[in-house]
Write a protein that holds these residues in place. Structure first.
Motif: not given
Length: 296
Positions: A232-240
């Motif tokens: 699966l894929r998800i687009d969410c910023p700043d997951y470091t």
């Protein structure tokens, strides 16, 4: 060695090599104590591709199905600090030894008969080259150095043999049993999310986790997509770095304030080589078998 991007979302350090065997139930040392406020475990789940679940037709605590969906749509793809809520309280940072150590990954409570189970990414607890990581604790609801829901040592870890043999990205999932505290099991104190199996590829989810660079969790809601038949894929910023193992929650139930976990940051590239896109192993029959082994 520290890695916060470029192939993985955990903070990687040199681990001592440990022996691997079978489908692996591994002993882990630790100590700590905990307390908290009792909660109710989740019940029920939705079919593949279903929308967020409402508890009956009436709104619970003012949160109807339409209001939940509206809130998710409003903040889709936006990362922000996670509030201290019962749902977010099921998510915690994984530390070495205690709250004074490194928080290098994320985990969350998942429903089990023993009421003592958490879920995270396999690469957080077992490195295919270096072996098992020891002396780990789970601190749910950790925030700014505070441990409001206690410190729960991991006492056993279960990962798939294909992960220990080859680092199989399609089984970058781990379950761990935590030690009871003050005569109570973790789920008795906090409640738990339900494990979701074969729920499909397009789901509205909330992803909450702990970047190693900060002391508060972040959260983001968006709809998952199919990276492949096993990812699966998800687009969410700043997951470091540090967000590996962050749960992907769907079927939010406003009555129980829990949901269904259908993924954890990991899998392809151990979670992704960009902080703005994250991956998860697809939760299918093999993850169900791993859960059964962990709880059997």
């Amino acid at each position: 060695m520290l890695r916060s991007e470029g192939g993985g979302r955990m903070v990687v350090r040199v681990w001592a090599r440990a022996a691997a065997a079978g489908a692996l139930t591994l002993a882990v040392a630790g100590c700590g104590s905990g307390s908290g406020t009792p909660g109710a475990p989740s019940a029920g789940s939705s079919a593949a591709g279903a929308s967020v679940k409402a508890s009956g037709t009436a709104a619970a605590h003012g949160w109807s199905k339409d209001r939940i969906l509206g809130a998710i749509a409003k903040h889709a793809g936006t990362t922000r600090t996670a509030k201290a809520t019962p749902l977010n309280g099921l998510v915690g940072a994984v530390f070495t030894h205690n709250a004074d150590g490194d928080h290098f990954c994320t985990a969350s409570v998942v429903d089990s008969a023993g009421q003592n189970l958490i879920i995270t990414a396999a690469h957080c607890v077992y490195d295919a080259l270096a072996g098992q990581r020891s002396d780990l604790v789970f601190i749910p609801g950790y925030r700014n150095g505070e441990t409001p829901n206690g410190v729960w040592p991991l006492v056993s870890i279960t990962v798939d043999q294909s992960w220990t043999d080859d680092g199989n990205p399609d089984m970058d999932v781990a379950f761990a049993i935590v030690q009871p505290q003050n005569g109570q099991q973790l789920q008795q104190v906090l409640g738990a999310n339900t494990l979701g199996i074969n729920k499909g590829y397009q789901l509205p989810v909330r992803v909450t986790g702990y970047p190693s660079s900060g002391d508060v969790p972040i959260t983001c809601s968006n709809t998952t997509t199919e990276q492949s038949s096993t990812q699966l894929r998800i687009d969410c910023p700043d997951y470091t770095g540090g967000t590996s193992g962050s749960p992907w929650i769907t079927d939010l139930d406003p009555k129980t304030r829990t949901g269904t976990v259908v993924g954890v940051i990991g899998g392809y590239q151990e979670g992704g080589d960009s902080p703005d896109t994250s991956y998860s192993s697809y939760f299918g029959d093999q993850v169900q078998a791993l859960y059964d082994r962990a709880t059997g």
